[in-house]
Design a protein around this motif. Structure first.
Motif, PDB file in Angstrom:
ATOM      1  N   TYR A  45     -13.901   6.316  36.247  1.00  0.00           N
ATOM      2  CA  TYR A  45     -13.343   5.578  37.163  1.00  0.00           C
ATOM      3  C   TYR A  45     -11.835   6.088  37.442  1.00  0.00           C
ATOM      4  O   TYR A  45     -11.121   6.747  36.607  1.00  0.00           O
ATOM      5  N   GLN A  46     -11.263   5.972  38.654  1.00  0.00           N
ATOM      6  CA  GLN A  46      -9.745   6.100  39.088  1.00  0.00           C
ATOM      7  C   GLN A  46      -8.772   5.422  37.859  1.00  0.00           C
ATOM      8  O   GLN A  46      -8.962   4.260  37.861  1.00  0.00           O
ATOM      9  N   ILE A  47      -8.125   6.483  37.412  1.00  0.00           N
ATOM     10  CA  ILE A  47      -6.963   5.769  36.709  1.00  0.00           C
ATOM     11  C   ILE A  47      -5.801   5.106  37.461  1.00  0.00           C
ATOM     12  O   ILE A  47      -5.335   5.871  38.535  1.00  0.00           O
ATOM     13  N   VAL A  48      -5.546   3.921  37.251  1.00  0.00           N
ATOM     14  CA  VAL A  48      -4.231   3.376  37.986  1.00  0.00           C
ATOM     15  C   VAL A  48      -2.908   2.978  37.439  1.00  0.00           C
ATOM     16  O   VAL A  48      -2.221   2.572  37.859  1.00  0.00           O
ATOM     17  N   ALA A  49      -3.110   2.633  36.120  1.00  0.00           N
ATOM     18  CA  ALA A  49      -1.697   2.419  35.395  1.00  0.00           C
ATOM     19  C   ALA A  49      -2.026   2.789  33.764  1.00  0.00           C
ATOM     20  O   ALA A  49      -3.087   3.594  33.406  1.00  0.00           O
ATOM     21  N   ALA A  50      -1.345   2.277  32.960  1.00  0.00           N
ATOM     22  CA  ALA A  50      -1.421   2.911  31.502  1.00  0.00           C
ATOM     23  C   ALA A  50      -0.652   1.861  30.590  1.00  0.00           C
ATOM     24  O   ALA A  50       0.260   1.070  31.072  1.00  0.00           O
ATOM     25  N   ILE A  51      -1.343   1.403  29.374  1.00  0.00           N
ATOM     26  CA  ILE A  51      -0.436   0.787  28.396  1.00  0.00           C
ATOM     27  C   ILE A  51       0.266   1.794  27.409  1.00  0.00           C
ATOM     28  O   ILE A  51      -0.221   2.575  26.928  1.00  0.00           O
ATOM     29  N   VAL A  52       1.525   1.616  27.294  1.00  0.00           N
ATOM     30  CA  VAL A  52       2.378   2.593  26.536  1.00  0.00           C
ATOM     31  C   VAL A  52       3.144   1.771  25.660  1.00  0.00           C
ATOM     32  O   VAL A  52       3.632   0.779  25.806  1.00  0.00           O
ATOM     33  N   ASP A  53       2.787   2.182  24.217  1.00  0.00           N
ATOM     34  CA  ASP A  53       3.165   1.596  23.194  1.00  0.00           C
ATOM     35  C   ASP A  53       3.058  -0.150  23.196  1.00  0.00           C
ATOM     36  O   ASP A  53       4.157  -0.863  23.029  1.00  0.00           O
ATOM     37  N   ASN A  54       1.826  -0.482  23.806  1.00  0.00           N
ATOM     38  CA  ASN A  54       1.436  -1.737  24.020  1.00  0.00           C
ATOM     39  C   ASN A  54       2.261  -2.533  25.292  1.00  0.00           C
ATOM     40  O   ASN A  54       2.219  -3.790  25.265  1.00  0.00           O
ATOM     41  N   GLN A  55       2.986  -1.915  26.120  1.00  0.00           N
ATOM     42  CA  GLN A  55       3.408  -2.159  27.434  1.00  0.00           C
ATOM     43  C   GLN A  55       2.858  -1.543  28.442  1.00  0.00           C
ATOM     44  O   GLN A  55       2.504  -0.470  28.560  1.00  0.00           O
ATOM     45  N   LEU A  56       2.429  -2.578  29.419  1.00  0.00           N
ATOM     46  CA  LEU A  56       1.748  -2.135  30.796  1.00  0.00           C
ATOM     47  C   LEU A  56       2.785  -1.302  31.471  1.00  0.00           C
ATOM     48  O   LEU A  56       4.153  -1.972  31.701  1.00  0.00           O
ATOM     49  N   ARG A  57       2.563  -0.191  32.003  1.00  0.00           N
ATOM     50  CA  ARG A  57       3.359   0.580  32.826  1.00  0.00           C
ATOM     51  C   ARG A  57       2.780   1.077  34.076  1.00  0.00           C
ATOM     52  O   ARG A  57       1.762   1.485  34.061  1.00  0.00           O
ATOM     53  N   GLU A  58       3.706   1.210  35.164  1.00  0.00           N
ATOM     54  CA  GLU A  58       2.904   2.061  36.296  1.00  0.00           C
ATOM     55  C   GLU A  58       2.895   3.394  35.921  1.00  0.00           C
ATOM     56  O   GLU A  58       3.584   4.072  35.125  1.00  0.00           O
ATOM     57  N   LEU A  59       2.091   4.148  36.843  1.00  0.00           N
ATOM     58  CA  LEU A  59       1.969   5.628  36.501  1.00  0.00           C
ATOM     59  C   LEU A  59       3.202   6.255  36.946  1.00  0.00           C
ATOM     60  O   LEU A  59       3.318   7.576  36.508  1.00  0.00           O
ATOM     61  N   SER A  60       4.186   5.762  37.803  1.00  0.00           N
ATOM     62  CA  SER A  60       5.454   6.259  38.079  1.00  0.00           C
ATOM     63  C   SER A  60       6.244   6.349  36.962  1.00  0.00           C
ATOM     64  O   SER A  60       7.521   7.076  36.911  1.00  0.00           O
ATOM     65  N   TYR A  61       5.867   5.566  35.872  1.00  0.00           N
ATOM     66  CA  TYR A  61       6.884   5.367  34.591  1.00  0.00           C
ATOM     67  C   TYR A  61       6.996   6.825  33.882  1.00  0.00           C
ATOM     68  O   TYR A  61       6.104   7.416  33.653  1.00  0.00           O
ATOM     69  N   SER A  62       8.243   7.238  33.550  1.00  0.00           N
ATOM     70  CA  SER A  62       8.637   8.513  32.966  1.00  0.00           C
ATOM     71  C   SER A  62       8.743   8.374  31.473  1.00  0.00           C
ATOM     72  O   SER A  62       9.233   7.268  30.932  1.00  0.00           O
ATOM     73  N   LEU A  63       8.415   9.316  30.786  1.00  0.00           N
ATOM     74  CA  LEU A  63       8.342   9.242  29.206  1.00  0.00           C
ATOM     75  C   LEU A  63       9.329  10.044  28.565  1.00  0.00           C
ATOM     76  O   LEU A  63       9.323  11.500  29.049  1.00  0.00           O
ATOM     77  N   ASN A  64       9.944   9.580  27.754  1.00  0.00           N
ATOM     78  CA  ASN A  64      11.277  10.319  26.873  1.00  0.00           C
ATOM     79  C   ASN A  64      11.197  10.318  25.711  1.00  0.00           C
ATOM     80  O   ASN A  64      12.017  10.952  24.993  1.00  0.00           O
ATOM     81  N   GLU A  65      10.239   9.802  25.008  1.00  0.00           N
ATOM     82  CA  GLU A  65      10.108   9.966  23.602  1.00  0.00           C
ATOM     83  C   GLU A  65       8.589   9.748  23.209  1.00  0.00           C
ATOM     84  O   GLU A  65       7.650   9.369  23.941  1.00  0.00           O
TER      85      GLU A  65
END
Length: 558
Positions: free
Chosen positions: A41-61
């Motif tokens: 199915y279509q990916i619409v968001a993500a859990i990053v280190d147990n925090q819900l994040r939008e796909l627009s969220y940038s990763l720096n670590e």
């Protein structure tokens, strides 16, 4: 100056996929492109280190990621919310000056109304759908901006969204996050997808006087399910809307106003009186048909208030001169070793075959025929039925009341003809919404009820309740919701004021769900949701017979 490669990259570990190197500053959306092919199915968001994040969220670590798809509980809310935004924009473009209200779920979709100078019809619905598809194809970004509350109020007032304007009075923070889709700015409780192109799967169904937005669901393999009429459920929602008009309340801000101005007492009494009147009407209907319908079957999802409803119905039946008798389905459980197993190999106590249907139907038929029958008592410690001389015999003015998750399924009572049964469906069908475009899901109200009750009466913390809730919801989808339209009557157990009281009990429980818990994102979402409500501290106006007492304690029924 060229930086060291290790300083320019991060390690991203994906659930079930392994670890990968990416450049610092990469967005979740960019990473999702690499793994979409592995997702059904279509990916619409993500859990990053147990925090819900939008796909627009940038990763720096370095981080751990779990992608969320459109058919998961979290993803479905994001998909629905984003699609609602496109629907609102399309309606406002086609029908200048209209107001759009997002009302409630219905037939696996979302029921909305377009308030315009004339009635919206089938042809209008087709025009809206066509315009929505154009917006999807245009791939319009859904951007989020933080702005001062005063500026947001001006935007809402310009659009005539007074529910949002009034809600801002109770916002503690001086800013608010606003989403933008092209020319339209709006506030939504929860996250969005990055752009409109994610919303390719939807259909509109004209359902007078409104429109149902049909959405992809897991049960239909990520496609739009076949439309199924739910006229009885829709009727209850319309009835609740009328109750809201009687109580002069439409959105959370109106309720907050009553509490702040200390006018909640009369409001609570009227809300409770509406419940009592409805229960009395159901009792009157049963009394009128007592000669042909002696078996009363009550079913509803978890935390609907079935126990209190059953007790209050018994009282109203006694007022009408009847002498109801209740029996428990639990006493007809098969012995523990004969209990069916679920797909994990664990006992499935919610399965229909966890009940000894042959014995139950044999006893039921004899009881309704006026015979004296010794019924079993289930010993939960030993995991088997026992007979202790508990005998039942009913006469012509004694209806038999049975409450349980399978009660609307005719297979449970197959020995009794359909015309001899009176079926009641009960659920907390919330009609009070946060504002015009942010609804309060029925499941959220029931979950908060259950969190409070599990803590008070079952020594379960929020983590345990949230863990069990997943199984409970699967059982409801399988054993209750498919049969709800089989009911002769439906009762809405929701109370307009209840979340203002439940808030003070639920918030401390949810705050105990720490950042390491797999349910942290859900707890955080519910805390944000409860934050819209002003606490109703005084409980003395809540009657001891109220359905709410089943969850906060202090009631007359046990």
């Amino acid at each position: 100056m060229i930086q060291d490669k290790e300083q320019c990259t991060i390690k991203v570990t994906l659930e079930n996929e392994g670890s990968f190197q990416y450049e610092k500053g990469i967005s979740l959306e960019e990473i999702s492109y690499d793994f979409q092919k592995n997702e059904p199915y279509q990916i619409v968001a993500a859990i990053v280190d147990n925090q819900l994040r939008e796909l627009s969220y940038s990763l720096n670590e370095d981080c751990d990621i779990k992608f969320i798809n459109e058919c998961s509980p979290i993803g479905a809310r994001i998909y629905q919310r984003s699609l609602s935004f496109i629907f609102i924009r399309a309606c406002m473009e086609l029908f200048s000056g209209c107001r759009v209200s997002v009302e409630h779920s219905l037939s696996k979709g979302l029921y909305c109304e377009v308030h315009y100078k004339r009635q919206i019809d089938e042809a209008d619905t087709q025009r809206i759908e066509y315009r929505m598809k154009e917006i999807v194809e245009e791939d319009v970004p859904l951007t989020k901006n933080r702005i001062p509350v005063d500026e947001a109020i001006d935007i809402f007032r310009e659009y005539g969204q007074m529910g949002k304007v009034n809600l801002m009075k109770y916002r503690e923070k001086p800013y608010i996050n606003i989403y933008q889709c092209g020319w339209l700015k709006n506030y939504f409780y929860g996250y969005m997808v990055p752009s409109t192109r994610y919303m390719k799967k939807f259909e509109l169904k004209f359902y007078s006087p409104g429109i149902i937005i049909q959405l992809p669901i897991k049960e239909a393999d990520g496609q739009i399910p076949n439309f199924e009429e739910q006229p009885k459920l829709f009727k209850v929602f319309r009835e609740t809307e009328k109750w809201g008009e009687i109580l002069e309340i439409d959105h959370v801000a109106t309720l907050n106003d009553l509490i702040v101005t200390r006018k909640e007492g009369e409001f609570i009494r009227i809300a409770e009186a509406l419940h009592e009147k409805k229960i009395a009407q159901i009792a009157d209907t049963i009394t009128e048909h007592i000669d042909e319908k002696k078996l009363i079957l009550i079913a509803g999802p978890s935390s609907s208030g079935k126990t209190t409803f059953s007790k209050r119905l018994e009282i109203q039946l006694k007022v009408n001169g009847l002498k109801p008798v209740s029996i428990s389905l639990d006493d007809y459980f098969v012995n523990r070793e004969d209990t069916p197993l679920d797909d994990k190999g664990e006992f499935d106590f919610e399965a229909l075959n966890a009940i000894d249907l042959e014995l139950f139907n044999r006893d039921l038929k004899r009881i309704l025929a006026g015979e004296e029958v010794e019924i079993p008592t289930f010993n939960f410690h030993l995991g088997k039925r026992e007979y202790k001389g508990n005998k039942i015999k009913i006469n012509k003015d004694q209806p038999l009341i049975l409450e349980g998750i399978h009660c609307l399924n005719d297979k449970l009572t197959e020995s009794i003809p359909r015309n001899k049964k009176f079926k009641i469906y009960i659920s907390a069908l919330t009609q009070l919404n946060i504002d015009e475009h942010n609804r309060i899901p029925t499941t959220d109200t029931r979950l908060i009820r259950r969190l409070v009750r599990d803590s008070k009466f079952r020594s379960n913390d929020a983590n345990r309740t949230l863990f069990l809730w997943q199984s409970v919801r699967r059982g409801e989808e399988k054993n209750i919701f498919p049969f709800q339209e089989e009911a002769d009557v439906m009762f809405n157990s929701a109370l307009f004021y209840e979340l203002s009281i439940l808030k003070k009990y639920a918030e401390p429980l949810l705050r105990q769900v720490d950042t390491t818990s797999p349910y942290h994102a859900e707890a955080k979402r519910l805390l944000k949701f409860l934050n819209y409500f002003v606490n109703l501290e005084k409980e003395e106006d809540v009657p001891k017979t109220s359905i709410l007492r089943e969850f906060i304690d202090g009631g007359s029924f046990h």
